[in-house]
Design a protein around this motif. Structure first.
Motif, short mmCIF file in Angstrom:
data_model
loop_
_atom_site.label_atom_id
_atom_site.label_comp_id
_atom_site.label_asym_id
_atom_site.label_seq_id
_atom_site.Cartn_x
_atom_site.Cartn_y
_atom_site.Cartn_z
N ARG A 66 0.87 -1.18 0.00
CA ARG A 66 0.00 0.00 0.00
C ARG A 66 0.90 1.23 0.00
N GLN A 74 0.64 5.64 -0.35
CA GLN A 74 -0.26 6.79 -0.36
C GLN A 74 0.57 8.05 -0.54
N GLN A 75 0.02 8.99 -1.30
CA GLN A 75 0.73 10.23 -1.57
C GLN A 75 -0.27 11.34 -1.86
N SER A 76 0.04 12.53 -1.35
CA SER A 76 -0.76 13.71 -1.66
C SER A 76 -0.01 14.56 -2.66
N GLU A 106 -5.33 13.08 -3.01
CA GLU A 106 -4.64 11.98 -2.33
C GLU A 106 -4.75 10.75 -3.21
N THR A 108 -3.93 6.68 -3.60
CA THR A 108 -3.64 5.47 -2.85
C THR A 108 -3.50 4.32 -3.84
N ASP A 109 -2.38 3.62 -3.75
CA ASP A 109 -2.15 2.41 -4.52
C ASP A 109 -2.29 1.23 -3.58
#
Length: 154
Positions: free
Chosen positions: A7, A9-11, A108, A110-111
């Motif tokens: 997982r 996550q990045q903004s 945002e 999310t992978d």
């Protein structure tokens, strides 16, 4: 079969439509893939993805050994998410969800990746000694590249 989970996550300081325009264009994938993978798209691609779209490419992750990879865009709900699944390639199973959500500072992302390797216990050893680290490197590169691409874009 052992199923692994990753997982990330990045903004980013961009709008949801701009994020969708960038990430739903399969031609941008090479832009956010590390050079050491020697990533090369081998199919003709449209500017926008669609459910059922097949993408073929080649990577050379270890010592120049070429691996062909075929993925299908199986789900898509613009501008919020899409899913790519491996049909043929180096993994026994690959399911990659890409989610996009508007937040106060931009978007945002999310992978969520679920994957399995072939070769039973040998695949688990390969995961421990190489594959897990390589995937972490790819997502680290992606994070840094996206930060550079969209710095000050807000």
């Amino acid at each position: 079969m052992h199923l692994y989970h990753l997982r990330a996550q990045q903004s980013l300081p961009i709008s949801l439509p701009r994020a969708w325009d960038f990430f739903s264009n399969p031609n941008n994938l090479a832009e956010i893939t590390p050079a050491w993978l020697n990533f090369r798209v081998t199919s003709n691609l449209p500017e926008k993805m669609y459910p059922g779209m097949i993408v073929t490419y080649q990577v050379r992750p270890w010592g120049g050994i070429a691996l062909d990879w075929v993925t299908e865009i199986t789900h898509l709900s613009a501008p919020n998410f899409f899913v790519d699944e491996q049909r043929f390639g180096p993994y026994r199973f690959w399911h990659h969800q890409h989610h996009f959500r508007e937040i106060a500072s931009g978007v945002e992302m999310t992978d969520i990746v679920h994957y399995a390797l072939p070769f039973g216990p040998f695949g688990r050893l390969a995961h421990y000694f190489s594959v897990e680290g390589r995937l972490q490197e790819i997502f680290k590169f992606r994070r840094e590249r996206l930060e550079r691409l969209f710095r000050g874009a807000g």
